[in-house]
Design a protein around this motif. Sequence first.
Motif, PDB file in Angstrom:
ATOM      1  N   GLU A 137       0.817  -1.214   0.000  1.00 13.99           N
ATOM      2  CA  GLU A 137       0.000   0.000   0.000  1.00 13.99           C
ATOM      3  C   GLU A 137       0.853   1.269   0.000  1.00 13.99           C
ATOM      4  O   GLU A 137       0.324   2.379   0.031  1.00 13.99           O
ATOM      5  N   GLY A 138       2.182   1.089  -0.001  1.00 10.38           N
ATOM      6  CA  GLY A 138       3.057   2.244  -0.014  1.00 10.38           C
ATOM      7  C   GLY A 138       3.383   2.791   1.354  1.00 10.38           C
ATOM      8  O   GLY A 138       4.023   3.843   1.479  1.00 10.38           O
ATOM      9  N   ARG A 139       2.977   2.095   2.408  1.00  9.98           N
ATOM     10  CA  ARG A 139       3.236   2.558   3.768  1.00  9.98           C
ATOM     11  C   ARG A 139       4.676   2.254   4.165  1.00  9.98           C
ATOM     12  O   ARG A 139       5.202   1.187   3.866  1.00  9.98           O
ATOM     13  N   ALA A 140       5.314   3.204   4.843  1.00 11.83           N
ATOM     14  CA  ALA A 140       6.686   3.002   5.309  1.00 11.83           C
ATOM     15  C   ALA A 140       6.690   2.048   6.499  1.00 11.83           C
ATOM     16  O   ALA A 140       6.044   2.312   7.510  1.00 11.83           O
ATOM     17  N   VAL A 141       7.419   0.938   6.354  1.00 12.74           N
ATOM     18  CA  VAL A 141       7.518  -0.058   7.425  1.00 12.74           C
ATOM     19  C   VAL A 141       8.963  -0.088   7.918  1.00 12.74           C
ATOM     20  O   VAL A 141       9.890  -0.386   7.159  1.00 12.74           O
ATOM     21  N   TRP A 142       9.145   0.230   9.191  1.00 21.14           N
ATOM     22  CA  TRP A 142      10.472   0.264   9.799  1.00 21.14           C
ATOM     23  C   TRP A 142      10.703  -1.018  10.594  1.00 21.14           C
ATOM     24  O   TRP A 142       9.861  -1.416  11.383  1.00 21.14           O
ATOM     25  N   THR A 143      11.860  -1.659  10.367  1.00 21.84           N
ATOM     26  CA  THR A 143      12.122  -2.978  10.951  1.00 21.84           C
ATOM     27  C   THR A 143      13.385  -2.975  11.797  1.00 21.84           C
ATOM     28  O   THR A 143      14.432  -2.448  11.385  1.00 21.84           O
TER      29      THR A 143
END
Length: 214
Positions: free
Chosen positions: A36-42
């Motif tokens: 969805e284009g959401r920034a996911v920080w891992t």
Amino acid sequence: MEPDGTRERLATWLEELGLVDHLAEAGLPTMARDPEGRAVWTDPVTGDELSDDQVADLDAVLHQEGSDPAHAVPVPLLQIAQQARVHDELLTSPWHTYESLARLRGASVERTRFAVHKAAGLHRLLVVTGPTGAMVPAFQLDAAGEPRPELAPLLEPLLGAGMDGWRAWAWLTRPAALAAGLVPEQAAGSHDPADVDVVRRAAQRLARTLSGDG
């Protein structure tokens, strides 16, 4: 700013700076965008998505450089990115494997490998480890594939001081501020004694800095 806004703002900022791909190399949490284009920080250790507090902490760390945090630039990340760009440039310049150097010398691979190891052990030849194994940068070789003797006064102090091979390759083949903007490996073979002296002194000074002697 709301948590999701912080995640997106931080991601967009690093994307604009071209630094997203260097986060892992710096030991920092990584960022990728979901479908969805959401920034996911891992988290690099646990593999879990960062909490809101962790994202806020990361945001603060990356903005701590400079006098104006709102417009600060993550200097360590920029340095890593610059090193990566230089590394890629060096890979596109001429270099040899043991096999290609053996063909140039008209010798066996075994004899060539031995000669390279001997010269490297004496700090007269620069050898780096690349994606496919040992690499011998071609700038330091003459037409017959032998070490250029005029480079010994540069290579010996730098390698003797423990300078990283990739850094030495970059310093020797690019304009160096410490050498009055000269390209050290080119100036070392100059007919102008002044240029030769400048780059030799620059190599010695850099070596002393690396050794902690000044």
